[in-house]
Design a protein around this motif. Structure first.
Motif, PDB file in Angstrom:
ATOM      1  N   LEU A 153      28.322  -5.853  65.583  1.00  0.00           N
ATOM      2  CA  LEU A 153      29.253  -5.738  64.454  1.00  0.00           C
ATOM      3  C   LEU A 153      30.422  -4.829  64.793  1.00  0.00           C
ATOM      4  O   LEU A 153      31.536  -5.072  64.386  1.00  0.00           O
TER       5      LEU A 153
ATOM      6  N   SER B 222      24.810  -3.139  64.849  1.00  0.00           N
ATOM      7  CA  SER B 222      24.402  -4.494  65.223  1.00  0.00           C
ATOM      8  C   SER B 222      23.449  -5.037  64.162  1.00  0.00           C
ATOM      9  O   SER B 222      22.721  -4.288  63.520  1.00  0.00           O
ATOM     10  N   ARG B 223      23.498  -6.362  63.991  1.00  0.00           N
ATOM     11  CA  ARG B 223      22.603  -7.039  63.043  1.00  0.00           C
ATOM     12  C   ARG B 223      21.519  -7.747  63.851  1.00  0.00           C
ATOM     13  O   ARG B 223      21.805  -8.533  64.744  1.00  0.00           O
TER      14      ARG B 223
ATOM     15  N   THR C 151      17.837 -10.022  63.877  1.00  0.00           N
ATOM     16  CA  THR C 151      16.957 -10.933  63.146  1.00  0.00           C
ATOM     17  C   THR C 151      15.680 -11.097  63.949  1.00  0.00           C
ATOM     18  O   THR C 151      15.720 -11.401  65.154  1.00  0.00           O
TER      19      THR C 151
ATOM     20  N   SER D 141      15.524  -9.057  58.766  1.00  0.00           N
ATOM     21  CA  SER D 141      16.760  -8.679  59.426  1.00  0.00           C
ATOM     22  C   SER D 141      17.100  -7.251  59.040  1.00  0.00           C
ATOM     23  O   SER D 141      16.591  -6.711  58.056  1.00  0.00           O
ATOM     24  N   TRP D 142      17.943  -6.645  59.847  1.00  0.00           N
ATOM     25  CA  TRP D 142      18.369  -5.279  59.580  1.00  0.00           C
ATOM     26  C   TRP D 142      19.661  -5.015  60.342  1.00  0.00           C
ATOM     27  O   TRP D 142      20.018  -5.744  61.262  1.00  0.00           O
ATOM     28  N   ILE D 143      20.332  -3.997  59.896  1.00  0.00           N
ATOM     29  CA  ILE D 143      21.505  -3.501  60.618  1.00  0.00           C
ATOM     30  C   ILE D 143      21.088  -2.171  61.228  1.00  0.00           C
ATOM     31  O   ILE D 143      20.503  -1.313  60.563  1.00  0.00           O
TER      32      ILE D 143
ATOM     33  N   SER E 235      17.697   1.976  61.911  1.00  0.00           N
ATOM     34  CA  SER E 235      18.248   0.982  60.990  1.00  0.00           C
ATOM     35  C   SER E 235      18.954   1.708  59.848  1.00  0.00           C
ATOM     36  O   SER E 235      18.551   2.794  59.440  1.00  0.00           O
TER      37      SER E 235
END
Length: 155
Positions: A45, A50-51, A53, A62-64, A80
């Protein structure tokens, strides 16, 4: 979140490839699905977000993640900031032509899964998967080193 709600695992593998090459592969997050069985995608990102999955056994999460520590050829750490709660660190130990990669991951089992699944069982499955991921990384790093060596000798 109480620390007792978190599961943590540490696994390691020795990769007979120089630390510089191992670092380059791990620091390219988009490559992770090549050796991490449950990771379906990693989307960059910006420089530290970053994202991710993850998909396994019919569940998708999913998480960032924010990479908060980078010490070149030594350590990458993240946490996260949204989605599935997790954090961890990769450590690289230079063994002069070989590299020990040590991965520590901590995560909170999502509420619904926590009620369905025994944490000990989940922990064993996750730990064996992480160790298998590291073994796949070792094979991938060896293949990349061989390809790099072949192209260098062909030049």
């Amino acid at each position: 979140m109480a620390e007792s709600d978190w599961l943590e695992h540490t696994c390691q593998v020795e990769v007979p490839v120089p630390v510089e090459q191992v670092w380059e592969l791990w620091s390219n997050l988009a490559l992770m699905p090549r050796w991490m069985q449950w990771i379906r995608s990693v989307e960059l990102l910006d420089h530290d977000l970053s994202r991710w999955t993850l998909a396994t056994r019919g569940f998708t999460f999913s998480w960032i993640s924010r990479t908060h520590t980078v010490v070149k050829h030594q350590r990458i750490a993240w946490q996260s900031v949204e989605g599935l709660p997790n954090r961890g660190a990769l450590r690289f130990y230079d063994r002069k032509g070989s590299t020990i990669v040590k991965l520590s991951v901590a995560y909170k089992i999502p509420g619904i899964l926590g009620k369905i699944l025994d944490g000990l069982f989940v922990g064993k499955v996750v730990e064996s998967t992480i160790q298998a991921d590291l073994e796949r990384f070792k094979a991938y790093a060896l293949e990349q080193a061989r390809l790099s060596s072949d192209s260098a000798s062909a030049s």
